[in-house]
Design a protein around this motif. Structure first.
Motif, short mmCIF file in Angstrom:
data_model
loop_
_atom_site.label_atom_id
_atom_site.label_comp_id
_atom_site.label_asym_id
_atom_site.label_seq_id
_atom_site.Cartn_x
_atom_site.Cartn_y
_atom_site.Cartn_z
N GLY A 255 0.80 -1.21 0.00
CA GLY A 255 0.00 0.00 0.00
C GLY A 255 0.83 1.26 0.00
N ASN A 256 0.14 2.39 0.12
CA ASN A 256 0.82 3.69 0.13
C ASN A 256 0.10 4.65 1.07
N PHE A 257 0.64 5.86 1.16
CA PHE A 257 0.07 6.88 2.04
C PHE A 257 -0.49 8.04 1.22
N GLN A 258 -1.11 7.73 0.11
CA GLN A 258 -1.72 8.75 -0.73
C GLN A 258 -3.18 8.94 -0.32
N ALA A 259 -3.83 9.96 -0.91
CA ALA A 259 -5.24 10.26 -0.59
C ALA A 259 -6.10 9.01 -0.84
N PRO A 260 -7.09 8.74 0.03
CA PRO A 260 -7.58 9.61 1.11
C PRO A 260 -6.80 9.51 2.42
N GLY A 261 -5.80 8.64 2.47
CA GLY A 261 -5.00 8.47 3.68
C GLY A 261 -4.04 7.32 3.51
N VAL A 262 -4.58 6.09 3.49
CA VAL A 262 -3.80 4.88 3.26
C VAL A 262 -4.58 3.99 2.32
N ASN A 263 -3.90 3.44 1.31
CA ASN A 263 -4.53 2.55 0.34
C ASN A 263 -3.89 1.17 0.44
#
Length: 347
Positions: A255-263
């Protein structure tokens, strides 16, 4: 940049196909990681492996090589990316629970921690290790230990020689400064095992499964987790309380820390298709959490809503994707930090 999830285990090659067909594509932006800057007070060699010295930069280049075999769960965190997000305060508390250092050792997590590799083991109960990479003031740490200076938790930093290295402890957690850029932390029993392995080894080499390493090395992933639960009886006993654990063998998440928060995107591999179907149903019940979170938000708790989890089953595999808002992630990080603090300091 878009990244297609290609997670697999040698035992279940169809896992990759399940993810390609069902997990959807996770958008992961490339994140620049700060370089490991120089830090005084350390030799350029490490007197551990086979009783002889090796180039310390070999440990910095391959931190996974210091982890013992038998890992149950292996994780990776791009700490620099998380500190750069709006969740920096929460991750600061979490890192402090894993690495009990503070200003007394010239240590500031947001400034000094770049990457974290963690492993959970079943040696004597539940043991854990975390390889923390960044920039560490070795001499300041030693001075704080020699003076038995109290850490941020209130526990004194204590130094104990073992296997050609110094184990620093505060409360129930310990760590070993392998190089100015790499620290091994964990419970003291586990640390001694790791140091014994390094001392008796002929060379520095990896002892964790290659499929786990491949997963946590996924390009542009801000975090990843790989688990082999196939030989863990505790998983079966916990299935009554957590239904999706019934028959679960392998876990793969990135995952990543892009919008909306964590994916999140991942896959769960079960013993058979029926167990996978039951697991998929249990995962879909995550929507209940979404409703609760939305209700809490309407009451002013500020956690925000959780979009429905996308779940798809194919044979023994269940693929899923889910984005979480910052409010929910902040709550989860605080809970994790509290758990780490309880395990480390007993309060």
């Amino acid at each position: 940049m878009r990244l297609r999830t290609t997670m697999r285990t040698p035992q279940h090659p169809r896992s990759a196909a399940a993810l390609r067909r069902a997990a959807a594509v996770v958008a992961l932006a490339a994140l620049a990681v700060p370089p490991l800057a120089g830090c005084g007070g350390a030799d350029d060699s490490l007197a551990l492996v086979g009783g002889g010295k090796i180039d310390a930069t070999a440990v910095d280049r391959d931190p996974l090589a210091v982890l013992p075999s038998g890992v149950v769960m292996l994780g990776y965190l791009d700490a620099a990316a998380l500190f750069a997000s709006n969740l920096g305060g929460e991750v600061n508390q979490l890192v402090t629970g894993l690495l009990p250092l503070g200003p007394e050792s010239n240590f500031v997590p947001a400034r000094d921690v770049v990457k974290v590799y963690g492993g959970v083991y079943a040696m004597q109960g539940a043991d854990f290790f975390a390889v923390v990479q960044g920039n560490f003031d070795v001499e300041a740490i030693r001075r704080a230990a020699d003076a038995r200076t109290a850490t941020a938790s209130g526990a004194p930093l204590v130094k104990t020689p073992y296997a050609g290295a110094d184990i620093f402890t505060a409360g129930n957690v310990g760590f070993v400064v392998l190089t100015p850029h790499t620290i091994l932390t964990g419970n003291e029993t586990g640390l001694r095992r790791a140091l014994d392995r390094l001392r008796s080894a002929d060379k520095l080499e990896r002892a964790v499964p290659s499929w786990m390493i491949d997963l946590i090395s996924t390009k542009n992933a801000s975090f990843a987790m790989a688990g082999d639960l196939s030989s863990q009886p505790a998983v079966a006993s916990a299935a009554g309380q957590v239904p999706f654990l019934s028959g679960l063998r392998y876990v793969r998440v990135i995952g990543n820390f892009q919008a909306p928060g964590v994916n999140f995107a991942g896959a769960l591999t079960y013993t058979d298709p029926q167990s996978a179907a039951n697991g998929a149903v249990a995962l879909r019940d995550f929507e209940r959490i979404a409703k609760i979170a939305t209700l809490l938000s309407s009451w002013g708790f500020g956690y925000g809503s959780v979009p429905p989890m996308q779940v798809a089953q194919r044979e023994n595999d269940v693929a899923f994707t889910v984005p979480l808002g910052e409010g929910i992630v902040r709550m989860l990080l605080r809970s994790a930090a509290e758990t780490a603090r309880t395990l480390t300091y007993g309060r």
